[in-house]
Enzyme design. Sequence first.
Site, mmCIF file in Angstrom:
data_model
loop_
_atom_site.group_PDB
_atom_site.id
_atom_site.type_symbol
_atom_site.label_atom_id
_atom_site.label_comp_id
_atom_site.label_asym_id
_atom_site.label_seq_id
_atom_site.Cartn_x
_atom_site.Cartn_y
_atom_site.Cartn_z
ATOM 1 N N GLY A 166 0.800 -1.223 0.000
ATOM 2 C CA GLY A 166 0.000 0.000 0.000
ATOM 3 C C GLY A 166 0.830 1.269 0.000
ATOM 4 O O GLY A 166 0.322 2.356 0.241
ATOM 5 N N SER A 205 1.990 -3.537 -3.602
ATOM 6 C CA SER A 205 1.939 -2.489 -4.632
ATOM 7 C C SER A 205 2.109 -3.029 -6.052
ATOM 8 O O SER A 205 2.739 -2.389 -6.894
ATOM 9 C CB SER A 205 2.985 -1.404 -4.348
ATOM 10 O OG SER A 205 2.707 -0.760 -3.121
#
Length: 243
Positions: A166, A205
């Site tokens: 994240g 990510s």
Amino acid sequence: MSKYLIANWKMNLPPEGVESYLANIGGADPRDVTMVVAPPYPFLRHVVECGGVSVAAQNCSDQPSGAFTGEVSPSMLRECGADSVILGHSERRNLFHETDAVIARKLALAITTGLRPILCIGEDLRVRDTGGVSRFLADQLKTAAIDTLEDAPEIIIAYEPIWAIGTGRVASGTLVAETLVEIRNALARFWPSRFAKAPILYGGSVTPDNVADLVEHGTIDGFLVGGASLDARKFLAIHAGMR
Ligand code: PGA
């Protein structure tokens, strides 16, 4: 070996709506990739009923039943139609203080209930910067090496470095490939031999832009995707990049 692409919606829903999202990703030619969606608990049954994907819960209780307000047991998840469960996600470990011992209990219960565990491991930035990654990951796998591992038809490992979750800071394909070698070494040391080839996914990510670099080394067996999985187009683009 089978590959997996897992959408971890966390405490979110796809903005386009659950049905439209599933219709969109259901149109993809799966090739050898199993698509898994992990919605919040109340949406499990709906995702199962929409069909076309394998369905995972994001968590489960470490107890089979009883006075545990707010908890959901693995057998209830099975009853909703979930076939897998994510365990040991770093958000569970860090925000909800789940220890290795708690995760080992959840793992044992998931296995006896017939849920396929998706076990997350991964180091924080301090461990990465001080060179302790190999030992840290080996310790996480060692504490998960419970007696009943042998009973699990399959266990998926998800390598998720905390510093890449994240944050938009993705681990390079080279770094992940090197770390996967360490993980395989630890599996060989601490887990029954038949898990030597357990699927190891990467998470942190992942987007359509970095998937090519990650798959280049040919050692990653799939991805656990958070943020980018909420957008069916991005999720499909990651799938398309898994060649
Ligand atoms: P992210 O999340 O893709 O948003 O970094 C991954 C995960 O937490 O599983």
